[in-house]
Write a protein that holds these residues in place. Structure first.
Motif, PDB file in Angstrom:
ATOM      1  N   LYS A  28       0.828  -1.200   0.000  1.00 30.59           N
ATOM      2  CA  LYS A  28       0.000   0.000   0.000  1.00 30.59           C
ATOM      3  C   LYS A  28       0.866   1.255   0.000  1.00 30.59           C
ATOM      4  O   LYS A  28       0.549   2.230  -0.673  1.00 30.59           O
ATOM      5  CB  LYS A  28      -0.922   0.022   1.216  1.00 30.59           C
ATOM      6  CG  LYS A  28      -2.150  -0.804   1.085  1.00 30.59           C
ATOM      7  CD  LYS A  28      -3.036  -0.578   2.291  1.00 30.59           C
ATOM      8  CE  LYS A  28      -4.379  -1.224   2.092  1.00 30.59           C
ATOM      9  NZ  LYS A  28      -5.264  -0.981   3.231  1.00 30.59           N
ATOM     10  N   ALA A  31       2.281   1.634  -3.497  1.00 26.80           N
ATOM     11  CA  ALA A  31       1.234   2.106  -4.411  1.00 26.80           C
ATOM     12  C   ALA A  31       0.970   3.595  -4.190  1.00 26.80           C
ATOM     13  O   ALA A  31       0.846   4.355  -5.156  1.00 26.80           O
ATOM     14  CB  ALA A  31      -0.042   1.305  -4.211  1.00 26.80           C
ATOM     15  N   ALA A  32       0.891   4.017  -2.941  1.00 23.23           N
ATOM     16  CA  ALA A  32       0.656   5.438  -2.648  1.00 23.23           C
ATOM     17  C   ALA A  32       1.807   6.295  -3.167  1.00 23.23           C
ATOM     18  O   ALA A  32       1.580   7.359  -3.746  1.00 23.23           O
ATOM     19  CB  ALA A  32       0.473   5.639  -1.145  1.00 23.23           C
ATOM     20  N   VAL A  36      -0.732   5.085  -7.576  1.00 16.11           N
ATOM     21  CA  VAL A  36      -1.564   4.102  -8.270  1.00 16.11           C
ATOM     22  C   VAL A  36      -2.383   3.356  -7.222  1.00 16.11           C
ATOM     23  O   VAL A  36      -2.060   3.367  -6.036  1.00 16.11           O
ATOM     24  CB  VAL A  36      -0.729   3.092  -9.097  1.00 16.11           C
ATOM     25  CG1 VAL A  36       0.091   3.800 -10.158  1.00 16.11           C
ATOM     26  CG2 VAL A  36       0.163   2.242  -8.212  1.00 16.11           C
ATOM     27  N   ALA A  37      -3.420   2.688  -7.658  1.00 21.47           N
ATOM     28  CA  ALA A  37      -4.235   1.874  -6.758  1.00 21.47           C
ATOM     29  C   ALA A  37      -3.427   0.659  -6.298  1.00 21.47           C
ATOM     30  O   ALA A  37      -2.625   0.119  -7.074  1.00 21.47           O
ATOM     31  CB  ALA A  37      -5.491   1.406  -7.475  1.00 21.47           C
ATOM     32  N   PRO A  38      -3.629   0.232  -5.049  1.00 20.24           N
ATOM     33  CA  PRO A  38      -2.907  -0.954  -4.568  1.00 20.24           C
ATOM     34  C   PRO A  38      -3.111  -2.178  -5.463  1.00 20.24           C
ATOM     35  O   PRO A  38      -2.175  -2.953  -5.681  1.00 20.24           O
ATOM     36  CB  PRO A  38      -3.495  -1.186  -3.168  1.00 20.24           C
ATOM     37  CG  PRO A  38      -3.923   0.169  -2.725  1.00 20.24           C
ATOM     38  CD  PRO A  38      -4.429   0.849  -3.984  1.00 20.24           C
ATOM     39  N   GLY A  39      -4.302  -2.324  -6.010  1.00 20.22           N
ATOM     40  CA  GLY A  39      -4.549  -3.452  -6.911  1.00 20.22           C
ATOM     41  C   GLY A  39      -3.688  -3.413  -8.158  1.00 20.22           C
ATOM     42  O   GLY A  39      -3.269  -4.454  -8.662  1.00 20.22           O
TER      43      GLY A  39
END
Length: 66
Positions: A28, A31-32, A36-39
């Motif tokens: 996470k 991604a942050a 971008v989104a964690p997915g």
């Protein structure tokens, strides 16, 4: 998905891991850092070790402007 996004995640992983250390950094966080989104981060990399390995293999250094 673009190679540019993957590279952005690798660079973000490098920055996050340097700043916080391996044990304190999560996907996470990476991604942050990459915005971008964690997915999406998990789409490219199964775990936080994978983008770190990619950064090491590429001799990746974060962009000075990032």
């Amino acid at each position: 998905m673009s190679d540019q996004t993957k590279e952005r995640i690798v660079d973000a992983a490098y920055r996050a891991l340097v700043r916080h250390g391996y044990h304190e950094t999560s996907m996470k966080d990476i991604a942050a850092e990459a915005a971008v989104a964690p997915g999406l981060a998990h789409y490219y990399f199964e775990n936080k070790e994978d983008p770190q390995v990619a950064a090491n293999e590429n001799g990746s250094q974060p962009d000075q402007d990032a």
